[in-house]
Design an enzyme around this catalytic site. Structure first.
Site, PDB file in Angstrom:
ATOM      1  N   ARG A   1      28.107  38.993  36.628  1.00 36.26           N
ATOM      2  CA  ARG A   1      28.986  38.343  35.576  1.00 36.26           C
ATOM      3  C   ARG A   1      28.176  37.997  34.720  1.00 36.26           C
ATOM      4  NH1 ARG A   1      33.548  34.115  34.641  1.00 36.26           N
ATOM      5  NH2 ARG A   1      34.595  35.829  33.113  1.00 36.26           N
TER       6      ARG A   1
ATOM      7  N   HIS B   1      27.866  39.080  31.265  1.00 38.57           N
ATOM      8  CA  HIS B   1      28.027  38.727  29.952  1.00 38.57           C
ATOM      9  C   HIS B   1      26.614  38.259  28.469  1.00 38.57           C
ATOM     10  CE1 HIS B   1      31.774  36.400  30.760  1.00 38.57           C
ATOM     11  NE2 HIS B   1      32.059  37.813  30.853  1.00 38.57           N
TER      12      HIS B   1
ATOM     13  N   HIS C   1      35.099  44.393  38.752  1.00 43.23           N
ATOM     14  CA  HIS C   1      35.961  43.982  39.109  1.00 43.23           C
ATOM     15  C   HIS C   1      36.399  44.221  41.081  1.00 43.23           C
ATOM     16  CE1 HIS C   1      37.609  42.692  35.273  1.00 43.23           C
ATOM     17  NE2 HIS C   1      36.431  41.484  35.990  1.00 43.23           N
TER      18      HIS C   1
ATOM     19  N   TRP D   1      39.734  40.080  43.715  1.00 46.34           N
ATOM     20  CA  TRP D   1      40.536  41.247  43.050  1.00 46.34           C
ATOM     21  C   TRP D   1      40.959  42.320  44.336  1.00 46.34           C
ATOM     22  CZ3 TRP D   1      37.032  38.902  39.535  1.00 46.34           C
ATOM     23  CH2 TRP D   1      37.098  39.348  38.488  1.00 46.34           C
TER      24      TRP D   1
END
Ligand code: CCH
Length: 296
Positions: free
Chosen positions: A44, A48, A177, A193
């Site tokens: 992540r 990002h 995800h 998820w």
């Protein structure tokens, strides 16, 4: 076009394989985070720091992974970056040990290492990003807002700013995800998820299609839960991939064909990490060996 030049003064491949190994060994040793791995939060962070790129922004605030500006409080405080300090702190010792490495190179390499060590595909990677100052911090609201539930919104981020096709955005979101979970104290959402949040798989696509997703009955943000186990989640933006027919055909493709899913992901994730950067011809894409392949 809106690009920055990467440095040609980079180290030989072996140096980066050494750094990769250090990160991978730390990932293996520190298994006390969340579902047993810091890998998902490293992925992540890589996304990002890269996902702030805006191909239409000619100003100093181009965003993208080049400038390593998430080391500044100003970028850390972007609400979409909540929870990522954990990943930065995990990687910080390697910045001290390998002082030639820029933050942009460190954070993107961390994501590459995490994907590969969590049984994902090989991700081509190139070094040469340079740390820039506070004036290179990108504005807020470039990273996607999970509460939005239209195809138009998802496309405005992934196509409008990042320049990806429908198929590429489906691949990025769905494989991303497969990993990790949402944290109530970070994003306000809750749960994983998939049933294997520390493995890179195409399970997100299968679950999205096969499960019956209902709005979760709780006092938190609007999110979806699977009717059969009530232990999994989907964000409003994730549900768009099922509801929008142009997205859905790629969800169906990737649910059926894991091999294509992984090779497409390897290609598009590698390009995500390089958005807005021009690398000199002398810097060849590097492909790292996993610890397992090296017998380590
Ligand atoms: Fe994501 N993501 N993401 N995501 N994401 C969150 C967590 C992870 C959105 C929102 C959220 C990508 C695209 C999107 C990961 C990888 C990718 C969370 C929970 C939210 C909210 C954060 C928390 O609470 O800690 C939205 C919206 C989009 C696009 O529309 C893409 C692309 C990728 C990578 C390819 C990973 C991995 C996580 C888990 C992090 C962890 O700490 O476990």
């Amino acid at each position: 076009t809106n690009v920055r030049e990467a440095s040609a003064a980079v180290k030989p491949f072996e140096e980066y394989q050494k750094i990769y190994n250090d990160i991978a060994e730390k990932l293996r040793e520190e298994d006390d985070h969340d579902d047993g791995s810091y890998g998902p939060v490293l992925v992540r962070l890589a996304w990002h720091c890269s996902g702030t790129y805006d191909q239409n922004d000619p100003s100093a605030n181009k965003g993208g992974s080049y400038a390593g500006t998430m080391r500044f409080q100003q970028e850390q405080n972007d609400p979409e970056n909540a929870g990522l300090k954990v990943a930065q702190d995990f990687l910080e010792p390697f910045k001290t040990k390998y002082s030639h490495l820029s933050y942009g190179d460190l954070w993107t390499l961390g994501g590459v290492c995490a994907i590969q060590e969590l049984s994902g595909p090989k991700i081509k990677w190139r070094p040469g990003r340079k740390d820039l100052g506070l004036d290179a911090v990108p504005p807020y609201h470039r990273l996607p807002d999970a509460s939005q539930e239209t195809g138009e919104y998802v496309r405005s981020v992934f196509n409008g700013r990042l320049g990806f096709t429908d198929q590429e955005m489906v691949c990025l979101i769905g494989v991303g995800h497969a990993l990790g979970r949402c944290h109530p104290d970070a994003s306000g959402y809750d749960g994983p998820w998939t049933f294997s949040p520390t493995m890179v798989t195409n399970d997100f696509f299968k679950l999205l299609l096969d499960e019956d997703w209902k709005i979760r009955n709780w006092d938190g943000k609007k999110q979806y839960t699977d009717s059969s186990t009530k232990s999994l989640m989907m964000l409003p933006t994730d549900m768009v991939l099922k509801k929008d027919s142009k997205f859905r055909k790629y969800v169906e493709l990737y649910a059926k064909d894991e091999e294509k899913c992984m090779s497409d992901f390897a290609d598009v994730f590698s390009r995500l990490l390089e958005r807005g950067i021009k690398f000199p011809d002398s810097t060849k894409p590097m492909v790292f060996k996993t610890l397992e392949e090296q017998g380590l």
